[in-house]
Design a protein around this motif. Structure first.
Motif, PDB file in Angstrom:
ATOM      1  N   SER A 145       9.089   8.287  15.450  1.00 33.35           N
ATOM      2  CA  SER A 145       9.379   8.202  14.014  1.00 33.35           C
ATOM      3  C   SER A 145       8.560   9.225  13.232  1.00 33.35           C
ATOM      4  CB  SER A 145       9.072   6.798  13.495  1.00 33.35           C
ATOM      5  OG  SER A 145       9.875   5.833  14.146  1.00 33.35           O
ATOM      6  N   THR A 146       9.141   9.681  12.134  1.00 31.52           N
ATOM      7  CA  THR A 146       8.416  10.599  11.247  1.00 31.52           C
ATOM      8  C   THR A 146       7.549   9.794  10.287  1.00 31.52           C
ATOM      9  OG1 THR A 146      10.272  10.630   9.707  1.00 31.52           O
ATOM     10  CG2 THR A 146      10.201  12.368  11.386  1.00 31.52           C
ATOM     11  N   ALA A 147       6.558  10.470   9.750  1.00 31.84           N
ATOM     12  CA  ALA A 147       5.677   9.835   8.752  1.00 31.84           C
ATOM     13  C   ALA A 147       5.112  10.924   7.863  1.00 31.84           C
ATOM     14  CB  ALA A 147       4.551   9.065   9.454  1.00 31.84           C
ATOM     15  N   ASP A 148       4.760  10.533   6.652  1.00 26.15           N
ATOM     16  CA  ASP A 148       4.193  11.514   5.738  1.00 26.15           C
ATOM     17  C   ASP A 148       2.867  12.029   6.293  1.00 26.15           C
ATOM     18  OD1 ASP A 148       4.157  13.007   3.345  1.00 26.15           O
ATOM     19  OD2 ASP A 148       2.718  11.567   2.474  1.00 26.15           O
ATOM     20  N   GLY A 149       2.707  13.361   6.314  1.00 25.09           N
ATOM     21  CA  GLY A 149       1.494  13.965   6.849  1.00 25.09           C
ATOM     22  C   GLY A 149       1.533  14.194   8.354  1.00 25.09           C
TER      23      GLY A 149
END
Length: 409
Positions: free
Chosen positions: A140-144
């Protein structure tokens, strides 16, 4: 009300009460109408939904009211200036900042993709199976989020004269060899050194060096030695020992590079069979005047000449060359039918029959007793040709001037 009732007469009081009632009714009606005319809007904030009743006119104003700040990379389902409508659903999704470092170069992206794979596809970033990517496509993607990528490149490997290309993402030459299951043998040479680091300009060269031992049996030719014998007349010879070649075993260390022999070194030598010298007895006895001269009577089974005496005859000075029955084009038989191939040590000379009759027994200086048993096209006058066993003996004899004594005819 009591205070008001004391101050106002009863008629006035009733009027005030009526007015207040009317105002209350108007206010209530207005409130009901105000609430009834609100628009019902659903706001989905990154998947979390809330329902809002509002009289606000635009989407942007409504988002500001609920504290949602929309940046340039965020995704909004409606334009900020769009009018609010009853039953409207506004979808808002904030963008995540992702940093991708490719071979040390940093690139910043904003995305609303849920997985790393979707993000890479969205940004048109593709990598080969040989590249090293720090995150799997399903993560999964995440901020930063920080994604590190090391791209692979091809390196040419010249291995034993054969060329191939292999993929690598760096490291030492030894790392590249291990990864590609390329093994070095004890004597192999490699450039550059296995400890050096590779790059996209590196070319690796491996020389395959093999060492082996070759065992060879070589003949050792016997030598001929002559011994003086006072029991034999001058010019007469007798073979005492025939001679035998020896055998020596030689071991060579052979070095090959890429299958081609580059050196051969003798490392051991051992005599397997010693050679036996050929021994020839050479007569030193001088014939006396009017005494018997040694003449050829027969040949023994061992090849040794047997001799007997006979009375002497004329002596001639002649030019003598030599021949062998093994010459090119020779039949091995003489003009008188002697088989020299079967009797290589038999003493026979070729003569001019007008000078020395065929069948005559003669004594030749430095040769011994022989029979005049052959002729030759070049043998004319005082010229003879003496028979010897081998071409080497013929070359050794050469051409010489000798004394020839005719013993009988």
């Amino acid at each position: 009300m009591r205070i008001i009732s004391k101050l106002l007469p009863a008629s006035k009081l009733k009027l005030v009460i009526s007015v207040i009632g009317i105002l209350a009714l108007v206010l209530f009606s207005w409130f009901i109408l105000f609430e009834a005319t609100k628009a019902e809007v659903v706001i989905s904030d990154n998947g979390e939904k809330q329902t809002i009743d509002t009289h606000i006119n635009t989407v942007g104003e409504l988002l500001n009211e609920v504290g949602i700040v929309v940046s340039d990379h965020d995704v909004l389902s409606h334009d900020k200036n769009a009018a609010i409508e009853n039953g409207m659903t506004i979808n808002y999704e904030s963008a995540k900042q992702i940093t991708v470092t490719i071979d040390g170069n940093n690139l910043t992206y904003y995305t609303t993709a849920d997985t790393v794979g979707d993000f890479l596809t969205e940004q048109d970033l593709s990598f080969t199976a040989h590249d090293i990517v720090s995150h799997k496509a399903t993560e999964s993607t995440a901020d930063g989020l920080q994604i590190d990528v090391i791209t692979a490149y091809q390196v040419a490997v010249h291995d034993g004269g054969k060329e191939q290309t292999v993929w690598t993402t760096g490291g030492s030459v030894a790392d590249l060899l291990n990864t590609n299951e390329i093994k070095l043998n004890e004597h192999d040479r490699i450039v550059p050194n296995v400890e050096e680091m590779v790059n996209n300009k590196t070319t690796i060269s491996i020389v395959r060096v093999d060492k082996m031992v070759d065992e060879v049996n070589e003949n050792v030719s016997f030598t001929t030695e002559k011994q003086q014998d006072s029991t034999l007349f001058e010019g007469e010879e007798r073979v005492i020992t025939q001679g035998q070649d020896g055998v020596v075993v030689k071991k060579y260390e052979i070095t090959t590079e890429n299958g081609i022999e580059v050196s051969r070194e003798l490392v051991n030598e051992e005599v397997k069979e010693a050679s036996i010298n050929r021994v020839i007895a050479v007569g030193t006895k001088k014939p006396q005047a009017n005494q018997g001269i040694v003449t050829l009577a027969s040949t023994s089974s061992s090849g040794e000449n047997l001799v007997q005496t006979s009375t002497g005859g004329n002596t001639l000075t002649m030019t003598a060359s030599a021949f062998t029955s093994k010459c090119d084009g020779c039949s091995g038989y003489t003009a008188t039918g002697i088989d020299l191939s079967a009797n290589p040590h038999m003493k026979v000379i070729a003569v001019d029959p007008n000078v020395i009759p065929l069948g005559s027994k003669v004594w030749i200086e430095g040769y011994g007793v022989a029979v005049a048993g052959d002729t030759g096209g070049a043998i004319n006058g005082n010229r003879i040709d003496v028979h010897v066993p081998t071409k080497a003996d013929a070359y050794s004899w050469g051409v010489k001037t000798v004394q020839v004594k005719i013993l009988d005819s």
